[in-house]
Design an enzyme around this catalytic site. Structure first.
Site, PDB file in Angstrom:
ATOM      1  N   GLU A  26      -8.600   4.399  -2.651  1.00 20.20           N
ATOM      2  CA  GLU A  26      -7.205   4.696  -2.290  1.00 20.20           C
ATOM      3  C   GLU A  26      -6.497   5.526  -3.363  1.00 20.20           C
ATOM      4  O   GLU A  26      -5.874   6.536  -3.053  1.00 20.20           O
ATOM      5  CB  GLU A  26      -6.439   3.394  -2.060  1.00 20.20           C
ATOM      6  CG  GLU A  26      -4.970   3.616  -1.723  1.00 20.20           C
ATOM      7  CD  GLU A  26      -4.234   2.315  -1.408  1.00 20.20           C
ATOM      8  OE1 GLU A  26      -4.865   1.243  -1.441  1.00 20.20           O
ATOM      9  OE2 GLU A  26      -3.014   2.375  -1.129  1.00 20.20           O
ATOM     10  N   ASP A  42      -1.377  -2.106  -8.602  1.00 17.52           N
ATOM     11  CA  ASP A  42      -2.109  -1.924  -7.348  1.00 17.52           C
ATOM     12  C   ASP A  42      -3.243  -0.917  -7.482  1.00 17.52           C
ATOM     13  O   ASP A  42      -3.110   0.216  -7.021  1.00 17.52           O
ATOM     14  CB  ASP A  42      -1.137  -1.472  -6.247  1.00 17.52           C
ATOM     15  CG  ASP A  42      -1.772  -1.559  -4.866  1.00 17.52           C
ATOM     16  OD1 ASP A  42      -2.820  -2.215  -4.734  1.00 17.52           O
ATOM     17  OD2 ASP A  42      -1.227  -0.966  -3.927  1.00 17.52           O
ATOM     18  N   GLU A  74       4.322  -7.894   1.211  1.00 17.04           N
ATOM     19  CA  GLU A  74       4.494  -6.651   1.958  1.00 17.04           C
ATOM     20  C   GLU A  74       4.742  -6.903   3.444  1.00 17.04           C
ATOM     21  O   GLU A  74       4.195  -6.218   4.309  1.00 17.04           O
ATOM     22  CB  GLU A  74       3.275  -5.736   1.762  1.00 17.04           C
ATOM     23  CG  GLU A  74       3.099  -5.302   0.313  1.00 17.04           C
ATOM     24  CD  GLU A  74       1.940  -4.340   0.084  1.00 17.04           C
ATOM     25  OE1 GLU A  74       1.007  -4.339   0.896  1.00 17.04           O
ATOM     26  OE2 GLU A  74       1.982  -3.600  -0.904  1.00 17.04           O
TER      27      GLU A  74
END
Lengths: 665, 665
Positions: A378, A350, A271
């Site tokens: 998240e 993820d 990333e």
């Protein structure tokens, strides 16, 4: 520190131990910590912390060579009660600390009927929290990346926090849950944070000083390009002698400041973070170089396996993000130094509410592996939703990649890197934003210590400690209500969000909060569901799909390969099927979507109603009640939004009405 | 100011006028501006700016009572050439200024064959730019809200810009295009900007000083709640005498600083901005109160009609954002003071590439109305795409709400509030980010002056001025290429984005840039397309839909009411139809979607190829070439992204293949 909630260590939790006569034998920092704990508890509840012959509780360690206690390791202990005396024998000072908190947890039970010797030993040597905290406030991510509990407890206004007392209180909570390592900055290392390694070691040392009395070692996330960005070299090539020397020197200075420093955490070539690929080197080259720099000091490298192409073209179906970690890391098995821990997210994508367990965890027998979970929510409601995650983690830890024939994930990682959790803590008064999210932090530590604990039992422990009141402990109604709200909250969350393992139907605009079914469907992130008017799901079979299923050992590769054998809850992760495909549960995919979304949202309503009964009975503090109530309101709103959007989306696409004729917009 | 591009006033554009003998008669600031322009031009090209008897160009005004020139108004002028002398007679100093730039625009044509008297008079008295500039950099929106050309040219580092020379150059460009009013701060008025009205009047006055020589009056966006937020009162109730007194005092102080101050711009009770509703008052009450405060000073209030519920529930189909402005404002017709201008966005939603013309513009015959357009390309490619907007504005201005029987929009607004454009200018070297976007700013001023100008003719003027080189003017190849790229670029943009007027398929995460077909489909913003497996579009008919169509006068209400008569380009704005519905063009809706997206993207490829030929011929400056080339690359990428996402989305939903079998992902 004024006003921070006591979490699972309220004064009342020390009633049993604090009203007894205790004796602690031994020396050293951790033993002194326990002595002080006992003194405080006894001062409050009238016991004695320096009893001798008449002690009702004896805490001691036995580290003589050949003693049976040495088998326990430095953190283990035995506990027994005989003739009215409770005796704890530890393998070292840390064992006394963990044993002490274990006795606190037992409460009166530790001082009731006699019981024979029990042995307690952490299943995993490393039980670590990663804080994704930035020193400076980041423009997009705020101070804590994916943080939902306010600012950082370590850093404030671009500097070390002034509230070190709170850091100490945090260490105490962690010790009582079993955690023994903390990384104090974000894995995405920005410019300010890159200098923690060099210019700001005093700050890191100050944190280590607060956490050390609780047996916690401090780690740092480092910038792989630090020799360039901080050191002024022209290269960060891990095979360049100047680079190696730079890291050796930097590491030596770290240990001058912090003799028990834990090591480095690295997100490399992921990333946008720099890594060894820029120099044509492998992840092993990169990790081993850092391991060599740390070797003289007994530090470890946590090297994250979260590596994938985040600039995918959705039009190119040959790429599969799920394959990436295995493709990158499995071939490197055996090439890493012993002090390198490859840190693997539990699933291949993820931290979705439902993913298959990462095949990387079964593919590197000659590598020390850690499994990484996300305590911060998240993708599981961002601490606005109740979502007790221990059942998810328990499933991951209990997964047997080789079926009955082989080890469970807990065993795979036990001997190596253990368990790492991304912390959900911030400078919020309740530590975790949602007060009930404290249970996730607690459960993480407990599962890392003992992966065979039942989630409901852990929750029960947490309730017993957190809501202890007076001599009678926790009111039964409150205990029942919290179980009703929390026990199945993860499955409830799964029910009202993305169905059957397909994942990632979250809003890009709202930083992954709330539904946006096509939000990532045409993006570069590699997170697709391919829903069309006939069906949905990602074909990851070997025969006709991306081949991801074949990354598992047999028989799992076979099980996942066919829709006929693939478990329902992962069906859309592995297969593209028609909406009218009939699940093992007996209903069609489309009807399953409708059913789970209606029932999931309904259960959230029920959660809120249960909580409201708590208020009438006046069973918790008003401000805790209010905070939870306000978040349950939002959870109800959000669950209905998920329900209505998902149902509308799939009804519009499939044209198939709900068999029960419920309202779809 | 160093290095800012000359835009449409390069030195070469003054060759014809600068090589002649000229005489200017008259006095005053604006006449001095013209004198200085002439001096500069003559200094460069060898003419004389103070010729007398032998002048080839005479600029004069005739303001004697009863003179025919007074009919021209203060900004008008006549122009004639007789016996080799070009004579301009203006109705006042401003007419000399506009006439001067008109002669510049004519170039050699002004000095060729004789021609009889032409009369030039602005169709609209007010030709205004709104800058959505913040003084302080806003956390989410940056400094310029919806700005794609860098920071503000008025404000920098939280203060007045230090580059006042650039503000003056901006005023000069605007005067040459015809603009005569500028509002210097964002309609969303944040805390810092609210104080421009009080503490920071010196800054506003400094801007006014730079713009005044070019006939431009300065306006301010004000916070309706300023009596509370700035003034310390407890209320901003427009009927409260203390509030009225506060505004009267504040306005008097503004005019002490800026005697020719233009007035206030107000976004009230819209998207979270405060307004009269909080006190149970109407928009008329609010606007009239401000008008009364400005009345002694001859200032006006621009009161925006952009009012709607931005917290809609997508599940509630009874609400229709398109209806909102008409529902709110039409009943108030006749209640506004004469010095209130109700400022109406051209369409009922929000500056989409294609919307029907707002019915509010036909519903308030007893109110001064302005039509607002967006020069900044929020929804039309954000100055990364070429999108020449004059054809869109021309369609709006030419729309006759009452058909042949009545006035066009241009006439509706001409007598009242004129035309307002949201500026696309920032501190970028090319002013507008994309150099070709300068043409939109230029065309805005020209259309506000004369709404009957043809877009291609305006573009031709702009090319002739901007790319003037030496004595031969603009190379024919460059002129042809720019027309080929720009003339139809708006329709091309429309083709590769949201189809048939349905609008708003843009990305919320990327601030409206790029496709996200369902991005706003389940949002609170009231922007839906309702695509399902069978069809798409919003039923706004009176018979079966939201009734929006009936907000138009007849016969348009009838025309829009039925899919059989509704124009193709607005079909999905007014109706929900099956994908297999056949358009007037003869193709089905779904085939239209495929066709326009393939051809639109193809035309962008062609645009890029044409531009590349420019480089080989070395026809423009290298840095301008490069900037346009880089943006065309992005436009190609983005147009392909639009094409592929739109086609994939609708193919997945409809299941209907492209008749020509082209690639759909």
């Amino acid at each position: 520190m004024t006003g921070a909630h006591a979490a699972w260590l309220p004064a009342a939790a020390f009633r049993a131990i604090g009203s007894r006569r205790s004796a602690v034998h031994g020396r050293g920092l951790l033993v002194e910590t326990v002595r002080q704990e006992l003194r405080d508890a006894c001062a409050r509840f009238g016991g004695s912390s320096e009893a001798d012959d008449d002690a009702e509780l004896v805490l001691t360690s036995d580290t003589r060579p050949g003693s049976p206690a040495t088998d326990l390791g430095p953190e283990g202990f035995t506990l027994a009660r005989q003739d009215g005396v409770t005796v704890l024998v530890a393998g070292g000072p840390a064992g006394i600390l963990y044993g002490f908190f274990h006795v606190v947890r037992l409460g009166e039970e530790a001082f009731g009927a006699d019981f024979p010797v029990q042995t307690h030993r952490p299943a995993m040597r490393r039980r670590m929290l990663d804080h994704w905290d930035n020193v400076a406030v980041h423009e997009v991510m705020g101070q804590v990346e994916r943080g939902y509990s306010g600012g950082s407890i370590f850093w404030s206004d671009g500097a070390l926090t002034k509230d070190l007392e709170r850091v100490r209180a945090y260490g105490r909570l962690l010790a009582a849950s079993g955690v023994n390592a903390v990384s104090v900055n974000n894995v995405n290392v920005h410019a300010t944070e890159a200098r923690l390694l060099t210019d700001r070691l005093d700050d890191v040392a100050a944190l280590a000083d607060e956490l050390r009395p609780y047996g916690i070692r401090v780690h740092l996330s480092v910038d792989f390009a630090a020799p360039v960005s901080v050191g002024g070299l022209r290269s960060a090539d891990p095979l360049d002698p100047a680079v190696r020397q730079w890291w050796a020197g930097a590491s030596a200075r770290v240990y001058e400041h912090i003799p028990d420093f834990g090591g480095y955490v690295v997100k490399a070539d992921s990333e946008g973070q720099p890594g060894p690929f820029a120099y044509g080197r492998s992840h092993a080259d990169g990790a081993n170089m850092l391991a060599d720099a740390l070797a003289p000091h007994d530090g470890v490298v946590h090297w994250r396996a979260f590596v994938y192409n985040h600039r995918q073209d959705w039009r190119d179906r040959s790429t599969d993000r799920a394959r990436a970690a295995h493709d990158h890391f499995a071939p490197l098995d055996g090439q890493f130094r012993d002090s390198v821990i490859v840190q693997v997210k539990y699933g291949p994508i993820d931290f979705q509410p439902r993913e298959p367990v990462s095949p990387v965890l079964a593919a590197m027998p000659n590598t020390r592996l850690a499994v990484e979970v996300q305590i911060t929510q998240e993708y599981t409601g961002q601490q606005r939703h109740v979502c007790y995650l221990a059942p998810l983690w328990r499933e991951v830890l209990g997964f047997r990649p080789w079926r009955a024939a082989g080890a469970a994930i807990a065993e795979v990682v036990a001997g190596g890197g253990g368990m790492v959790g991304v912390s959900n803590v911030g400078d919020d008064r309740f530590w975790t934003g949602h007060p009930l999210a404290q249970a996730n932090l607690y459960a993480f530590g407990r599962l890392a210590w003992n992966p065979s604990l039942e989630p409901a039992a852990i929750l029960d422990e947490w309730i017993g400690l957190t809501f202890a009141r007076g001599a009678d402990g926790v009111p039964e109604q409150l205990r029942r209500t919290l179980h009703a709200i929390m026990d199945d909250s993860w499955r409830t969350y799964e029910d009202y969000t993305a169905p059957l393992g397909v994942g990632f139907m979250v809003s890009p605009a709202n930083h992954h909060y709330g539904p946006d079914i096509d939000g990532y469907e045409y993006s570069a992130w590699g997170t697709y569901h391919f829903a069309d008017r006939d069906g949905i799901g990602v074909d990851r079979s070997l025969a006709t799909g991306t081949g991801y299923a074949a990354q598992y050992p047999r028989p799992w590769s076979d099980t996942f390969e066919s829709p006929a054998t693939c478990p329902d809850e992962l069906l859309l992760f592995f297969h593209h099927v028609p909406y009218i495909h009939v699940l093992h549960s007996g209903v069609t995919v489309i009807q399953h979507i409708y059913d789970t979304h209606f029932s999931g949202a309904e259960r959230v309503h029920a959660m809120r109603s249960s909580w409201q009964e708590i208020e009438q009975a006046d069973l918790v503090d008003g401000d805790l009640y209010a905070r939870v109530a306000e978040r349950l309101d939002e959870q109800v709103r959000s669950a209905e939004e998920w329900r209505d959007q998902m149902n509308a989306y799939f009804f519009r696409k499939s044209g198939i009405p709900d068999a029960q004729g419920r309202r779809i917009y």
